[in-house]
Enzyme design. Structure first.
Site, short mmCIF file in Angstrom:
data_model
loop_
_atom_site.label_atom_id
_atom_site.label_comp_id
_atom_site.label_asym_id
_atom_site.label_seq_id
_atom_site.Cartn_x
_atom_site.Cartn_y
_atom_site.Cartn_z
N LYS A 88 31.85 33.60 -0.95
CA LYS A 88 32.26 32.93 -0.09
C LYS A 88 33.35 32.45 1.00
O LYS A 88 32.99 31.02 0.79
CB LYS A 88 32.39 32.23 -1.24
CG LYS A 88 31.38 32.23 -2.59
CD LYS A 88 30.97 31.50 -3.37
CE LYS A 88 29.88 31.16 -4.99
NZ LYS A 88 29.80 32.95 -5.07
N VAL A 133 25.42 33.89 -13.14
CA VAL A 133 24.40 33.09 -13.37
C VAL A 133 23.31 34.36 -14.71
O VAL A 133 22.80 33.36 -15.61
CB VAL A 133 23.75 32.94 -11.94
CG1 VAL A 133 22.76 34.42 -11.68
CG2 VAL A 133 21.87 32.40 -12.37
N ASN A 161 28.36 38.12 -5.33
CA ASN A 161 28.20 37.92 -6.60
C ASN A 161 27.72 39.35 -7.77
O ASN A 161 26.79 40.04 -7.22
CB ASN A 161 27.06 37.23 -6.84
CG ASN A 161 27.01 35.72 -6.67
OD1 ASN A 161 28.11 35.47 -7.26
ND2 ASN A 161 25.90 35.65 -5.40
#
Length: 649
Positions: A434, A481, A473
């Protein structure tokens, strides 16, 4: 009061199951109960044998009374039970070995009694026991002990069949693991699974049977062939399937309303008794698994073995796994630092249990407090720092940008400056994808931290090597998630996806941390290492598969709702900026990113401006200064988009 307390304690022991008795829900008979029952059977056998002998008009010797003879026999049999541990096996799983133990115990008892009998006869001219009594007693005792075990085994089998609804399953693959699993299923009393056959990927296997079960070729007509068999599930048993084939097989099985189970390879089985616990319904993590990494353990050991290692953010998902993996390389002392009290305590207990020979020091501290950090560096001769402390929640940092600056930027500045001042050998920083072309405060703050350690490396010809690792992730990490979707499915839905086309890269936590340790061996100072994350995963597809793996149907049983992108969120993540180039390393999963480095004096000026903005207590001023430092930071779906608009006017 004492009597009441004693009664409560007895109730706890015999009913609540706070020790191995567990009368409320027997899983097995405790050993002392087995011994007690065996002795009762021996006792009953004694008196029944006496009854038979007396009716045969035999006369007993008078050296010992009848009751004394019975007591002596009980002691002898008790001794032989302990000698051969006839009580040690699980009665419901009695085997030939257990029968053999009973034979040996009874035979030894008989030999001992006969020896006593004739020894006494040669010494005193009379016998202690009637030989016919001993022979009859031996026969009845063995029959009773054997019948007891057989009855328990049959009763357990009966109640297991009555209470459990088993799955009619096929085992995928014809190899050592699958055959070992089949044997375990057929020989154990596990009634959860009824073996119907095997699945083969080779045509020639169709002509043979294993354990009397057919082998079915996996192909286009596979599900038509197994339809008459009423199969309800497949078990994948350590089968060397490619990830592509495994995913294809699972998708087709779910489409035909079959459950899919997974069991690790045979080397991970503790024992047969744990078999039912080893077979699990396959999880989404099993379908996103990554190839096993081959690490250069010698090189990693060189910079970790017998060193003092500091890990910041140690109580988090990444920090705690780095702590576990570093412990395997026997550091001189491991300093685990975090500001979260309870998770840090839990980590301490875990490390002490699994790595009892390693020296640990738990440090409750915050990376925002430079004076506190400096005292830690003064007190310990730190050689390696793994910096994993960070705020990572994207929408929350959009709402609290000042906190992102304090922790992600200034916290890194504090640690990096102290690492230089106290001559730390290696400083490995955990960053994120990110940080590449950031669209949110969190990503921009991590990019600013990357820029600082790179600039510091060039500005000061320091002893310290600054190494940055960047990945996406991680499966199962806090706030990721997959745990979130699992919770939503368990609650009956709906499952919420932010955008129909959103995609993400995934890694497992162990894999990410292994690559962090490996990258630490490669750095010469100032590099940013990125990891090969494999192909990206579409989050909508992920949600649908997780619902199907739960035995439910998307939209019919569990609804999926599109809720829109969250503040700062973008559709896809990147590992390289437009101006970056990547170079390969000798490890195929790790690349070096070449970014332009900002001069140290200029960067410090920007940091000063950001610090000044913090004092104004205005989020817009803080974010504006971050955008000055990280010009590629363009806000998306955020209140700070107005700052980008004003900058273009």
């Amino acid at each position: 009061m004492k009597i009441k307390h004693l009664n409560n304690r007895i109730a706890q022991v015999f009913w609540n199951g706070d020790n191995s008795l567990q009368f409320k829900n027997f899983r097995y008979l405790p050993r002392w109960i087995v011994v007690a029952i065996d002795l009762v059977l021996v006792l009953c056998s004694c008196y029944f044998s006496l009854f038979l002998i007396e009716n045969g008009n035999s006369t007993f010797y008078e050296v010992l009374s009848i009751n004394q003879q019975v007591a002596f026999l009980l002691l002898v049999y008790l001794a032989t039970f302990f000698t051969f541990s006839t009580y040690s096996g699980l009665i419901r799983h009695s085997t030939f070995v257990d029968v053999f133990k009973i034979v040996m115990a009874c035979s030894l008892a008989m030999l001992f009694l006969v020896a006593i009998n004739f020894t006494y006869y040669f010494l005193y001219g009379q016998k202690v026991f009637l030989m016919s009594f001993l022979i009859v007693h031996l026969s009845i005792t063995f029959t009773a002990l054997f019948s007891f075990r057989l009855a328990v085994k049959k009763a357990y089998s009966f109640f297991s069949n009555s209470n459990l609804k088993g799955h009619d399953v096929l085992i995928v693959g014809v190899n050592d693991d699958s055959i070992a699993l089949a044997e375990a299923l057929t020989t154990s009393q596990n009634q959860n699974f009824n073996l119907m056959g095997f699945v083969s990927f080779k045509k020639d296997h169709q002509r043979i049977k294993i354990l009397g079960k057919p082998i079915i070729k996996y192909g286009s007509s596979f599900y038509k062939i197994i339809a008459p068999m009423k199969v309800t599930g497949l078990i994948i048993a350590g089968t060397p399937l490619s990830l592509k084939r495994k995913n294809e097989m699972v998708d087709r099985a779910l489409a035909h309303d079959l459950k899919v189970f997974y069991v690790p390879d045979i080397t991970q089985w503790a024992d047969q008794e744990d078999l039912s616990l080893k077979i699990k319904e396959i999880q989404i993590e099993d379908l996103l698994e990554r190839p096993v990494l081959h690490l250069e353990d010698v090189e990693i050991s060189k910079y970790l073995n017998d060193r003092v290692v500091l890990i910041t953010g140690a109580a988090g998902s990444i920090g705690s796994e780095i702590s576990r993996q570093v412990s395997k390389y026997h550091p001189k002392c491991l300093l685990i630092l975090d500001q979260a009290e309870s998770p840090l305590y839990d980590l301490e207990l875990e490390l002490k249990e699994h790595f009892p020979t390693i020296s640990y020091k738990v440090i409750l501290a915050d990376v925002r407090q430079k004076d506190r950090l400096e005292q830690i560096f003064k007190d310990h001769s730190i050689s390696v720092v793994f910096h994993a402390a960070a705020y990572k929640h994207v929408p929350m940092m959009e709402e609290h940008p000042k906190e992102a600056v304090h922790v992600n930027i200034l916290g890194t500045v504090h640690l990096a400056d102290l690492a230089v001042a106290y001559k730390v050998e290696r400083f490995v920083m955990v960053s994120t994808d990110k940080a590449v072309n950031p669209t949110n405060v969190m990503g921009a703050s991590k990019r600013a931290a990357e820029m600082y350690v790179q600039s510091l490396q060039q500005h000061i010809p320091a002893h310290t090597k600054f190494i940055t690792t960047r990945f996406g992730n991680v499966l199962g990490s806090n706030g990721s998630v997959i745990p979130y979707f699992k919770k939503q499915i368990a609650n009956g839905g709906p499952v919420t996806v932010t955008h129909l086309d959103i995609i993400r890269y995934f890694m497992t936590i162990p894999e990410a941390c292994q690559l962090v340790l490996q990258a630490g061996t490669m750095g010469k100072g100032g590099e940013v290492f990125v990891f090969d994350m494999g192909p990206p995963v579409k989050i909508m597809d992920l949600a649908k598969r997780m619902i199907k793996l739960s035995g439910l149907q998307p939209y019919a049983d569990i609804d999926i709702q599109i809720i829109g992108l969250r503040p700062g969120e973008k559709l896809y993540e990147e590992l390289l900026t437009d101006a970056s180039t990547s170079l390969p390393t000798h490890h195929h999963k790790i690349m070096i990113v070449k970014d332009q480095t900002m001069p140290y004096e200029k960067l410090v000026t920007h940091l000063t401006q950001i610090t000044t903005a913090l004092q104004q207590e205005k989020d817009e001023a803080v974010v504006h200064q971050i955008k000055q430092l990280v010009p590629e930071f363009i806000s998306k779906n955020s209140v700070f988009e107005l700052l980008d608009h004003n900058a273009t006017l």
